[in-house]
Enzyme design. Sequence first.
Site, PDB file in Angstrom:
ATOM      1  N   THR A   1       0.780  -1.283  -0.279  1.00 38.90           N
ATOM      2  CA  THR A   1      -0.144   0.018  -0.087  1.00 38.90           C
ATOM      3  C   THR A   1       0.951   1.225  -0.021  1.00 38.90           C
ATOM      4  O   THR A   1       1.566   1.679   0.922  1.00 38.90           O
ATOM      5  CB  THR A   1      -0.931   0.152   1.412  1.00 38.90           C
ATOM      6  OG1 THR A   1      -1.611  -1.311   1.238  1.00 38.90           O
ATOM      7  CG2 THR A   1      -1.828   1.129   1.304  1.00 38.90           C
TER       8      THR A   1
ATOM      9  N   LYS B   1      -7.286   1.343  -2.892  1.00 34.13           N
ATOM     10  CA  LYS B   1      -6.787   0.759  -1.844  1.00 34.13           C
ATOM     11  C   LYS B   1      -7.018   1.805  -0.372  1.00 34.13           C
ATOM     12  O   LYS B   1      -7.407   1.544   0.666  1.00 34.13           O
ATOM     13  CB  LYS B   1      -5.410   0.146  -1.829  1.00 34.13           C
ATOM     14  CG  LYS B   1      -4.812  -0.058  -0.610  1.00 34.13           C
ATOM     15  CD  LYS B   1      -5.449  -1.269  -0.084  1.00 34.13           C
ATOM     16  CE  LYS B   1      -4.909  -1.502   1.543  1.00 34.13           C
ATOM     17  NZ  LYS B   1      -5.457  -2.631   2.194  1.00 34.13           N
TER      18      LYS B   1
ATOM     19  N   LYS C   1      -0.101   4.981   8.467  1.00 33.28           N
ATOM     20  CA  LYS C   1       0.526   5.666   7.117  1.00 33.28           C
ATOM     21  C   LYS C   1      -0.458   5.695   5.902  1.00 33.28           C
ATOM     22  O   LYS C   1      -0.373   6.711   5.097  1.00 33.28           O
ATOM     23  CB  LYS C   1       1.748   4.372   6.700  1.00 33.28           C
ATOM     24  CG  LYS C   1       2.142   4.385   5.494  1.00 33.28           C
ATOM     25  CD  LYS C   1       1.847   3.525   4.363  1.00 33.28           C
ATOM     26  CE  LYS C   1       1.816   1.911   4.745  1.00 33.28           C
ATOM     27  NZ  LYS C   1       1.112   1.227   3.921  1.00 33.28           N
TER      28      LYS C   1
END
Length: 288
Positions: A101, A176, A244
């Site tokens: 990701t 995502k 993150k």
Amino acid sequence: MSTTNKIGWIGLGNMGNPMVKNLVKAGFEVTVYNRNPEKSKALQAEVKVEIAASLAELAGSSDFIFTMLSDDAALKEVYQSETGLLAAVQSHKFIAIDMSTVSPETTKILAALCREKGIDYLDAPVSGSVKPAEEAQLIILAGGEEAVYEKAKPMFAAMGKLSTLLGPNGAGNVAKLAINLFLGITAQGLAEAVIFAEKNGIQSSALLPLINAGAVGSGLTKLKTENIVSNNYKAAFALKLLAKDIRLATANGMDTPIGGALSQTLAGAVEKGFGEEDMIAVLRYLKA
Ligand code: NAP
């Protein structure tokens, strides 16, 4: 490209390890590389994989190179460092598939650098955590050219229950980040409901089965019930990685009321030392 595709795999963390096992189970020939070589050796003790001594070795011998790394910095290092993949590209070409990701920007930069070297690139991050990875039930969100995606599909089928091409490079990353925004909001919502109930005398062991039996129950609430009830916060998906992802979403224009609150919560939880625990440790942080 050879008829039996040789797969190079970089990154044997919580996700990479079970994903490789499923590729091997499906009959693919896999050579792995991990920064900490102990993880490669541990995997080799369990399943039939080759171990590459360097990224250059993988670049020179693989038809496909998959990456499953922590974040943008790790991915950039693997591609752009002096001993990285790009520096090693000679006449032999591979197809690059990143399943980490990371931000759409990083994907676009790396895809362009790869293109200059004759390397096709797909971003293909996954929805689903360790259990779906173990059970080959991941959902794979791809960005890139259709012809490249078609070549990768048999490998995606070995690791997931669904893969889809969403658009050009970066499109998989955007989808995502959207999914993980919803994931984070759901996790914090669940944590707040548990905290409220406990404050008023209802234990999580009583509340969670009721949530799971009703319309607000979800795959996530069911997956995290055991963790919450038994106070087990060992990371399947580390809280720092969710933090993150929300930072990346924010950098890409996420500016919503709940998203903003989530962003603050996660930053606070990381600061207080919950980053290595599972993302549902947001509950522990909010309780503290
Ligand atoms: P993880 O367990 O922390 O593993 C991270 C991997 O990246 C390790 O192999 C690590 O190598 C490697 N790495 C980190 N920095 C590196 C660097 N500078 N150079 C080379 N290798 C480096 O992470 P994970 O849970 O497998 O997650 C991997 C990716 O999938 C992340 O982007 C995450 O957001 C995403 N994701 C995770 C989940 C989940 O539930 N866990 C679900 C969906 C997506 P070492 O072993 O040497 O440290």
